[in-house]
Design a protein around this motif. Structure first.
Motif, PDB file in Angstrom:
ATOM      1  N   VAL A 299       0.852  -1.183   0.000  1.00  0.00           N
ATOM      2  CA  VAL A 299       0.000   0.000   0.000  1.00  0.00           C
ATOM      3  C   VAL A 299       0.891   1.238   0.000  1.00  0.00           C
ATOM      4  O   VAL A 299       1.866   1.311   0.720  1.00  0.00           O
ATOM      5  CB  VAL A 299      -0.971  -0.002   1.189  1.00  0.00           C
ATOM      6  N   GLN A 300       0.574   2.190  -0.861  1.00  0.00           N
ATOM      7  CA  GLN A 300       1.283   3.468  -0.901  1.00  0.00           C
ATOM      8  C   GLN A 300       0.446   4.516  -0.184  1.00  0.00           C
ATOM      9  O   GLN A 300      -0.774   4.523  -0.296  1.00  0.00           O
ATOM     10  CB  GLN A 300       1.521   3.896  -2.349  1.00  0.00           C
ATOM     11  N   LEU A 301       1.125   5.391   0.561  1.00  0.00           N
ATOM     12  CA  LEU A 301       0.445   6.423   1.343  1.00  0.00           C
ATOM     13  C   LEU A 301       0.924   7.795   0.880  1.00  0.00           C
ATOM     14  O   LEU A 301       2.142   8.012   0.758  1.00  0.00           O
ATOM     15  CB  LEU A 301       0.743   6.249   2.831  1.00  0.00           C
ATOM     16  N   VAL A 302      -0.004   8.709   0.657  1.00  0.00           N
ATOM     17  CA  VAL A 302       0.336  10.061   0.232  1.00  0.00           C
ATOM     18  C   VAL A 302      -0.358  11.055   1.154  1.00  0.00           C
ATOM     19  O   VAL A 302      -1.595  11.107   1.204  1.00  0.00           O
ATOM     20  CB  VAL A 302      -0.078  10.313  -1.228  1.00  0.00           C
ATOM     21  N   GLU A 303       0.460  11.815   1.874  1.00  0.00           N
ATOM     22  CA  GLU A 303      -0.074  12.836   2.776  1.00  0.00           C
ATOM     23  C   GLU A 303      -0.265  14.162   2.037  1.00  0.00           C
ATOM     24  O   GLU A 303       0.454  14.460   1.081  1.00  0.00           O
ATOM     25  CB  GLU A 303       0.868  13.074   3.968  1.00  0.00           C
ATOM     26  N   SER A 304      -1.217  14.938   2.511  1.00  0.00           N
ATOM     27  CA  SER A 304      -1.443  16.279   1.994  1.00  0.00           C
ATOM     28  C   SER A 304      -2.100  17.121   3.074  1.00  0.00           C
ATOM     29  O   SER A 304      -2.559  16.592   4.095  1.00  0.00           O
ATOM     30  CB  SER A 304      -2.314  16.236   0.734  1.00  0.00           C
ATOM     31  N   GLY A 305      -2.136  18.436   2.822  1.00  0.00           N
ATOM     32  CA  GLY A 305      -2.829  19.329   3.746  1.00  0.00           C
ATOM     33  C   GLY A 305      -1.935  20.129   4.654  1.00  0.00           C
ATOM     34  O   GLY A 305      -2.423  20.988   5.404  1.00  0.00           O
TER      35      GLY A 305
ATOM     36  N   PRO B 297      -0.304  30.635  14.853  1.00  0.00           N
ATOM     37  CA  PRO B 297      -0.671  30.040  16.151  1.00  0.00           C
ATOM     38  C   PRO B 297      -2.154  30.238  16.439  1.00  0.00           C
ATOM     39  O   PRO B 297      -2.701  31.312  16.188  1.00  0.00           O
ATOM     40  CB  PRO B 297       0.200  30.816  17.138  1.00  0.00           C
ATOM     41  N   GLY B 298      -2.777  29.178  16.933  1.00  0.00           N
ATOM     42  CA  GLY B 298      -4.206  29.213  17.186  1.00  0.00           C
ATOM     43  C   GLY B 298      -5.050  28.745  16.025  1.00  0.00           C
ATOM     44  O   GLY B 298      -6.266  28.544  16.181  1.00  0.00           O
ATOM     45  N   GLY B 299      -4.439  28.571  14.879  1.00  0.00           N
ATOM     46  CA  GLY B 299      -5.169  28.149  13.692  1.00  0.00           C
ATOM     47  C   GLY B 299      -5.389  26.646  13.637  1.00  0.00           C
ATOM     48  O   GLY B 299      -5.019  25.905  14.553  1.00  0.00           O
ATOM     49  N   SER B 300      -5.990  26.206  12.526  1.00  0.00           N
ATOM     50  CA  SER B 300      -6.325  24.792  12.344  1.00  0.00           C
ATOM     51  C   SER B 300      -5.855  24.305  10.979  1.00  0.00           C
ATOM     52  O   SER B 300      -5.734  25.094  10.029  1.00  0.00           O
ATOM     53  CB  SER B 300      -7.838  24.592  12.443  1.00  0.00           C
ATOM     54  N   LEU B 301      -5.629  23.026  10.900  1.00  0.00           N
ATOM     55  CA  LEU B 301      -5.323  22.358   9.642  1.00  0.00           C
ATOM     56  C   LEU B 301      -5.938  20.969   9.673  1.00  0.00           C
ATOM     57  O   LEU B 301      -6.128  20.385  10.748  1.00  0.00           O
ATOM     58  CB  LEU B 301      -3.809  22.200   9.439  1.00  0.00           C
ATOM     59  N   ARG B 302      -6.240  20.456   8.485  1.00  0.00           N
ATOM     60  CA  ARG B 302      -6.646  19.065   8.379  1.00  0.00           C
ATOM     61  C   ARG B 302      -5.706  18.365   7.411  1.00  0.00           C
ATOM     62  O   ARG B 302      -5.621  18.735   6.233  1.00  0.00           O
ATOM     63  CB  ARG B 302      -8.084  18.909   7.899  1.00  0.00           C
ATOM     64  N   LEU B 303      -5.006  17.382   7.899  1.00  0.00           N
ATOM     65  CA  LEU B 303      -4.142  16.565   7.065  1.00  0.00           C
ATOM     66  C   LEU B 303      -4.917  15.362   6.535  1.00  0.00           C
ATOM     67  O   LEU B 303      -5.802  14.835   7.219  1.00  0.00           O
ATOM     68  CB  LEU B 303      -2.931  16.072   7.859  1.00  0.00           C
ATOM     69  N   SER B 304      -4.552  14.949   5.330  1.00  0.00           N
ATOM     70  CA  SER B 304      -5.154  13.770   4.719  1.00  0.00           C
ATOM     71  C   SER B 304      -4.064  12.783   4.349  1.00  0.00           C
ATOM     72  O   SER B 304      -2.963  13.177   3.963  1.00  0.00           O
ATOM     73  CB  SER B 304      -5.941  14.150   3.461  1.00  0.00           C
ATOM     74  N   CYS B 305      -4.388  11.522   4.454  1.00  0.00           N
ATOM     75  CA  CYS B 305      -3.486  10.444   4.039  1.00  0.00           C
ATOM     76  C   CYS B 305      -4.281   9.520   3.128  1.00  0.00           C
ATOM     77  O   CYS B 305      -5.169   8.799   3.597  1.00  0.00           O
ATOM     78  CB  CYS B 305      -2.961   9.688   5.245  1.00  0.00           C
TER      79      CYS B 305
END
Length: 114
Positions: free
Chosen positions: A1-7, A13-21
Motif C-alpha cells: 500500500v502506498q500512502l500520500v499525505e497532503s494538507g 498560532p491558534g489556527g487549524s489544519l486538516r491533514l489527509s493520508c
C-alpha cells in the motif's frame, strides 16, 4: 500500500489544519492507521492512531486538540489539528501497520508561525 499525505502548510498560532493520508488500496482491513511527527533535531513521535474497529489513541499532550478519523470508503485517514502551537511544527507522517505491514508516507510539513 502506498500512502500520500497532503494538507500541510504554514498556519498562524491558534489556527487549524486538516491533514489527509490517501492510500493506494483499501484500508478497511489494515489494523492501525496512524499519524506521527518529527520536529527538527528530535525523534519521530506518535501523534494518533486509529484501528480498523475505530478505536483511537493519542499522545497525551495532544488530547483535546487533535482528532484522527478514517473514511474506509475513500481509503483516507485524516488528522484534524486545532489550536495549533509553534511546538506543533514538524513533518507529519502517515503510517499503516498490520500483519507483515509497516508502511510510511513521504510526510507533509506543518509550520506554525506568525
Amino acid at each position: 500500500v502506498q500512502l500520500v499525505e497532503s494538507g500541510g502548510g504554514l498556519v498562524q498560532p491558534g489556527g487549524s489544519l486538516r491533514l489527509s493520508c490517501a492510500a493506494s488500496e483499501s484500508i478497511a482491513s489494515i489494523y492501525t492507521m496512524g499519524w506521527y511527527r518529527q520536529a527538527p533535531g528530535k525523534q519521530r513521535e506518535l501523534v494518533a492512531v486509529i484501528t480498523s474497529g475505530g478505536s483511537t489513541n493519542y499522545a497525551d499532550s495532544l488530547k483535546g486538540r487533535f482528532t484522527i478519523s478514517r473514511d474506509n470508503a475513500k481509503n483516507t485517514v485524516y488528522l484534524r489539528m486545532n489550536r495549533l502551537k509553534p511546538e506543533d511544527t514538524a513533518v507529519y507522517y502517515c503510517n499503516a501497520r498490520g500483519l507483515l505491514l509497516d508502511q510510511w508516507g513521504q510526510g507533509t510539513q506543518v509550520t506554525v508561525s506568525s
